[in-house]
Structures are given as C-alpha cells and as structure tokens.
Design a protein around this motif. Sequence first.
Motif, PDB file in Angstrom:
ATOM      1  N   ILE A 170       9.867   8.409   9.602  1.00 46.96           N
ATOM      2  CA  ILE A 170       8.486   8.241  10.079  1.00 46.96           C
ATOM      3  C   ILE A 170       8.022   6.814   9.831  1.00 46.96           C
ATOM      4  N   ILE A 171       8.324   6.322   8.690  1.00 44.56           N
ATOM      5  CA  ILE A 171       7.884   4.975   8.326  1.00 44.56           C
ATOM      6  C   ILE A 171       8.543   3.951   9.244  1.00 44.56           C
ATOM      7  N   LYS A 172       9.786   4.133   9.558  1.00 49.03           N
ATOM      8  CA  LYS A 172      10.473   3.190  10.447  1.00 49.03           C
ATOM      9  C   LYS A 172       9.838   3.193  11.818  1.00 49.03           C
ATOM     10  N   GLU A 173       9.408   4.338  12.230  1.00 40.61           N
ATOM     11  CA  GLU A 173       8.827   4.443  13.552  1.00 40.61           C
ATOM     12  C   GLU A 173       7.421   3.877  13.567  1.00 40.61           C
ATOM     13  N   ARG A 174       6.634   3.979  12.522  1.00 39.69           N
ATOM     14  CA  ARG A 174       5.227   3.647  12.546  1.00 39.69           C
ATOM     15  C   ARG A 174       4.892   2.280  11.969  1.00 39.69           C
ATOM     16  N   ALA A 175       5.568   1.870  11.000  1.00 40.07           N
ATOM     17  CA  ALA A 175       5.110   0.642  10.345  1.00 40.07           C
ATOM     18  C   ALA A 175       6.208  -0.399  10.285  1.00 40.07           C
ATOM     19  N   GLY A 176       5.815  -1.464   9.789  1.00 43.46           N
ATOM     20  CA  GLY A 176       6.766  -2.554   9.666  1.00 43.46           C
ATOM     21  C   GLY A 176       7.477  -2.457   8.338  1.00 43.46           C
ATOM     22  N   LYS A 177       8.188  -3.528   8.083  1.00 39.05           N
ATOM     23  CA  LYS A 177       9.007  -3.533   6.904  1.00 39.05           C
ATOM     24  C   LYS A 177       8.178  -3.524   5.634  1.00 39.05           C
ATOM     25  N   GLN A 178       7.128  -4.247   5.588  1.00 32.64           N
ATOM     26  CA  GLN A 178       6.290  -4.334   4.398  1.00 32.64           C
ATOM     27  C   GLN A 178       5.650  -2.987   4.101  1.00 32.64           C
ATOM     28  N   ALA A 179       5.096  -2.357   5.079  1.00 41.44           N
ATOM     29  CA  ALA A 179       4.466  -1.051   4.906  1.00 41.44           C
ATOM     30  C   ALA A 179       5.514  -0.022   4.500  1.00 41.44           C
ATOM     31  N   ASP A 180       6.701  -0.182   5.079  1.00 36.99           N
ATOM     32  CA  ASP A 180       7.796   0.753   4.748  1.00 36.99           C
ATOM     33  C   ASP A 180       8.125   0.665   3.260  1.00 36.99           C
ATOM     34  N   HIS A 181       8.220  -0.553   2.774  1.00 34.22           N
ATOM     35  CA  HIS A 181       8.559  -0.741   1.373  1.00 34.22           C
ATOM     36  C   HIS A 181       7.500  -0.160   0.457  1.00 34.22           C
ATOM     37  N   SER A 182       6.275  -0.372   0.765  1.00 35.39           N
ATOM     38  CA  SER A 182       5.168   0.105  -0.048  1.00 35.39           C
ATOM     39  C   SER A 182       5.151   1.628  -0.090  1.00 35.39           C
ATOM     40  N   LEU A 183       5.248   2.284   1.059  1.00 30.64           N
ATOM     41  CA  LEU A 183       5.256   3.749   1.133  1.00 30.64           C
ATOM     42  C   LEU A 183       6.490   4.327   0.421  1.00 30.64           C
ATOM     43  N   PHE A 184       7.610   3.662   0.632  1.00 26.77           N
ATOM     44  CA  PHE A 184       8.846   4.129   0.030  1.00 26.77           C
ATOM     45  C   PHE A 184       8.768   4.053  -1.498  1.00 26.77           C
ATOM     46  N   ASN A 185       8.247   3.000  -2.047  1.00 31.01           N
ATOM     47  CA  ASN A 185       8.106   2.845  -3.492  1.00 31.01           C
ATOM     48  C   ASN A 185       7.136   3.875  -4.065  1.00 31.01           C
ATOM     49  N   GLN A 186       6.065   4.125  -3.362  1.00 31.95           N
ATOM     50  CA  GLN A 186       5.110   5.153  -3.816  1.00 31.95           C
ATOM     51  C   GLN A 186       5.772   6.533  -3.838  1.00 31.95           C
ATOM     52  N   PHE A 187       6.524   6.826  -2.792  1.00 29.03           N
ATOM     53  CA  PHE A 187       7.206   8.118  -2.708  1.00 29.03           C
ATOM     54  C   PHE A 187       8.218   8.263  -3.845  1.00 29.03           C
ATOM     55  N   LEU A 188       8.984   7.207  -4.123  1.00 29.62           N
ATOM     56  CA  LEU A 188       9.974   7.253  -5.198  1.00 29.62           C
ATOM     57  C   LEU A 188       9.300   7.440  -6.550  1.00 29.62           C
ATOM     58  N   ALA A 189       8.192   6.768  -6.751  1.00 27.04           N
ATOM     59  CA  ALA A 189       7.469   6.901  -8.009  1.00 27.04           C
ATOM     60  C   ALA A 189       6.976   8.330  -8.176  1.00 27.04           C
ATOM     61  N   LYS A 190       6.449   8.887  -7.121  1.00 22.85           N
ATOM     62  CA  LYS A 190       5.930  10.268  -7.158  1.00 22.85           C
ATOM     63  C   LYS A 190       7.089  11.258  -7.405  1.00 22.85           C
ATOM     64  N   ALA A 191       8.212  11.069  -6.721  1.00 22.81           N
ATOM     65  CA  ALA A 191       9.375  11.946  -6.884  1.00 22.81           C
ATOM     66  C   ALA A 191       9.927  11.839  -8.296  1.00 22.81           C
ATOM     67  N   ALA A 192       9.978  10.639  -8.855  1.00 19.14           N
ATOM     68  CA  ALA A 192      10.469  10.450 -10.222  1.00 19.14           C
ATOM     69  C   ALA A 192       9.534  11.123 -11.201  1.00 19.14           C
ATOM     70  N   GLU A 193       8.215  11.061 -10.943  1.00 21.08           N
ATOM     71  CA  GLU A 193       7.238  11.745 -11.804  1.00 21.08           C
ATOM     72  C   GLU A 193       7.484  13.249 -11.794  1.00 21.08           C
ATOM     73  N   ILE A 194       7.645  13.811 -10.633  1.00 23.57           N
ATOM     74  CA  ILE A 194       7.865  15.272 -10.480  1.00 23.57           C
ATOM     75  C   ILE A 194       9.189  15.649 -11.162  1.00 23.57           C
ATOM     76  N   HIS A 195      10.200  14.856 -10.959  1.00 26.25           N
ATOM     77  CA  HIS A 195      11.513  15.133 -11.518  1.00 26.25           C
ATOM     78  C   HIS A 195      11.463  15.071 -13.046  1.00 26.25           C
ATOM     79  N   ASP A 196      10.759  14.100 -13.609  1.00 28.91           N
ATOM     80  CA  ASP A 196      10.619  13.991 -15.065  1.00 28.91           C
ATOM     81  C   ASP A 196       9.843  15.150 -15.634  1.00 28.91           C
ATOM     82  N   THR A 197       8.825  15.603 -14.951  1.00 28.35           N
ATOM     83  CA  THR A 197       8.036  16.744 -15.430  1.00 28.35           C
ATOM     84  C   THR A 197       8.880  18.014 -15.441  1.00 28.35           C
TER      85      THR A 197
END
Length: 166
Positions: A136-163
């Motif tokens: 979805i990110i590749k289709e909608r946003a550019g590289k910068q937006a992709d990186h930002s969304l991707f990092n947020q998602f990874l942080a959220k997933a790591a939080e859930i995984h740690d919990t």
Amino acid sequence: MLRLDWNIVFTIINILVLYLILKKFLMTPVLTIMQKRQEMVDQEFKDAQVKQETADNLKKKYEDGLAKTKEESARILEEARQSAKVQYEAKVKKAEEDARLLLENAREKAENERQKTFRDLESEIGRLAMAAADKIIKERAGKQADHSLFNQFLAKAAEIHDTDRN
C-alpha cells in the motif's frame, strides 16, 4: 408194697458211679474249658473296648485337627483376600495417579502447542500485514513517507511482540 429188685439197685448205683466219673473226668474239664473260654471272651471284649476308646480318641483328635486345619485355611484365605484387596486398591490408585499425570501433561502440551501456534499466527499476521502495508505504501506514497510508515509499523510490531513474550 413195693418190691425192690436188685437190678434196679445196680442200675441206680451204676448211674451214680457213672455220674461221679463223668463229673470228675468230663464235667470238670469241660467247665474249666468253658470258664477259660468265658475269661478269654471277657478279655477280648475288654480289649475291644480299649481299642474302641483308642479309636474314638484318635477320631476326636483327627476331627479336632481337621477343624483346626479348616480354621487355619479359612484364616489364610481371608488374609490372601485382604492382601489382594490392598494390592488391587494400590494398583487402582497408582493407575488413577498415572492417568491424572498423563492428562495434566497432555493439557500442558496442548496449551504450549496452542501458545506456539498463536505466536506463529501472530508472526505470520505481522509479516502479512507488513507485506500489505509495504504494498500500500509503495502505491500511495513516496520513499520518504514509506520509510516513516514502515518504521512506525516495525516499532508497533516490536512493542506487541515484546508484550507477548512477557
């Protein structure tokens, strides 16, 4: 009147003499033999009575011994029944304990397997979500937006995984 004839007198004397001779030589030995026979028969009756008493005593001892043997065998049989009952109850108790342990182990394994499956599903869902988000990110946003969304998602997933691990 009565007339006496010498023949009759001699006959009477002969009978008396014959009686005395028979008494002396025949009756006395016959009576002695009869008396001995009577004593022998009496002794045999006494012996038979003693033997009968001995046989009765032996019979009583045998019957007493038989009764004691029956009591002993009944006691031994009862002890064997009690022992078998105790062993049976012990085996049943052990089998119940073994079954309980097997059931607990099976429940623990099932719970571990469920948790592992749940973690695997979470991981797979996370991977699929990341792939979908990436698409979805590749289709909608550019590289910068992709990186930002991707990092947020990874942080959220790591939080859930740690919990989940705690």
